[in-house]
Design a protein around this motif. Structure first.
Motif, mmCIF file in Angstrom:
data_model
loop_
_atom_site.group_PDB
_atom_site.id
_atom_site.type_symbol
_atom_site.label_atom_id
_atom_site.label_comp_id
_atom_site.label_asym_id
_atom_site.label_seq_id
_atom_site.Cartn_x
_atom_site.Cartn_y
_atom_site.Cartn_z
ATOM 1 N N ALA A 1 0.830 -1.209 0.000
ATOM 2 C CA ALA A 1 0.000 0.000 0.000
ATOM 3 C C ALA A 1 0.863 1.256 0.000
ATOM 4 C CB ALA A 1 -0.932 -0.015 1.214
ATOM 5 N N ASP B 1 -1.047 -4.204 3.544
ATOM 6 C CA ASP B 1 -2.362 -3.951 2.929
ATOM 7 C C ASP B 1 -2.903 -2.545 3.144
ATOM 8 O OD1 ASP B 1 -3.057 -4.238 5.623
ATOM 9 O OD2 ASP B 1 -4.991 -5.127 5.124
ATOM 10 N N HIS B 2 -2.254 -1.732 3.998
ATOM 11 C CA HIS B 2 -2.721 -0.352 4.141
ATOM 12 C C HIS B 2 -1.616 0.568 4.636
ATOM 13 C CE1 HIS B 2 -3.525 -1.645 8.341
ATOM 14 N NE2 HIS B 2 -3.315 -0.383 8.626
ATOM 15 N N LEU C 1 -5.762 7.583 4.029
ATOM 16 C CA LEU C 1 -5.682 6.132 4.182
ATOM 17 C C LEU C 1 -5.813 5.485 2.815
ATOM 18 C CD1 LEU C 1 -5.811 3.492 5.955
ATOM 19 C CD2 LEU C 1 -8.301 3.745 5.816
ATOM 20 N N LYS D 1 -6.050 1.580 1.414
ATOM 21 C CA LYS D 1 -6.167 0.164 1.796
ATOM 22 C C LYS D 1 -6.349 -0.660 0.541
ATOM 23 C CE LYS D 1 -8.591 -2.966 4.948
ATOM 24 N NZ LYS D 1 -7.629 -3.968 4.727
ATOM 25 N N HIS E 1 -7.494 -3.968 -1.381
ATOM 26 C CA HIS E 1 -8.381 -5.128 -1.358
ATOM 27 C C HIS E 1 -7.989 -6.005 -2.539
ATOM 28 C CE1 HIS E 1 -11.150 -3.742 1.766
ATOM 29 N NE2 HIS E 1 -10.996 -2.525 1.263
#
Length: 117
Positions: free
Chosen positions: A2, A51-52, A68, A70, A72
């Motif tokens: 990320a 992942d973030h 932020l 994130k 998926h």
């Protein structure tokens, strides 16, 4: 990761766009610093896991923000969090928000084109 993606979105933008972003952030009182390993286009990296990533910037006028990103499986979530700690900050964000949404959409579209090519 990320963090790599948010770096591509913000730091991979054309120089004129990056200059406009920094100018805009400074004009609304955000304290963005110089580029460093622990920042992304001046935003401090508050948390970074595969992942973030969460970026943050303090404010001169009571309107600190966080970004932020994130990951998926087949999509990205990009969110902006803005604290409005006084009436001036609330009034300013009411004016800035529509521009912010348009700029974020344009940044994500442009980064998507760069990453696909």
């Amino acid at each position: 990761s990320a963090e790599e993606l948010i770096r591509e979105i913000l730091e991979g933008a054309p120089p004129a766009v990056k200059a406009q972003l920094r100018s805009g952030w400074l004009s609304i009182g955000l304290r963005v610093g110089a580029a460093s390993e622990r920042s992304v286009l001046g935003w401090q990296v508050l948390r970074s896991v595969p992942d973030h990533v969460l970026l943050g910037a303090e404010s001169r006028i009571g309107m600190p923000g966080q970004l932020l990103l994130k990951k998926h499986d087949d999509a990205l979530l990009f969110a902006t969090f803005v604290a409005q700690r006084n009436l001036a900050a609330r009034a300013l964000w009411a004016v800035v928000e529509p521009v912010h949404v348009r700029v974020v959409c344009d940044l994500l579209d442009e980064a998507g084109r760069r990453l696909r090519s």
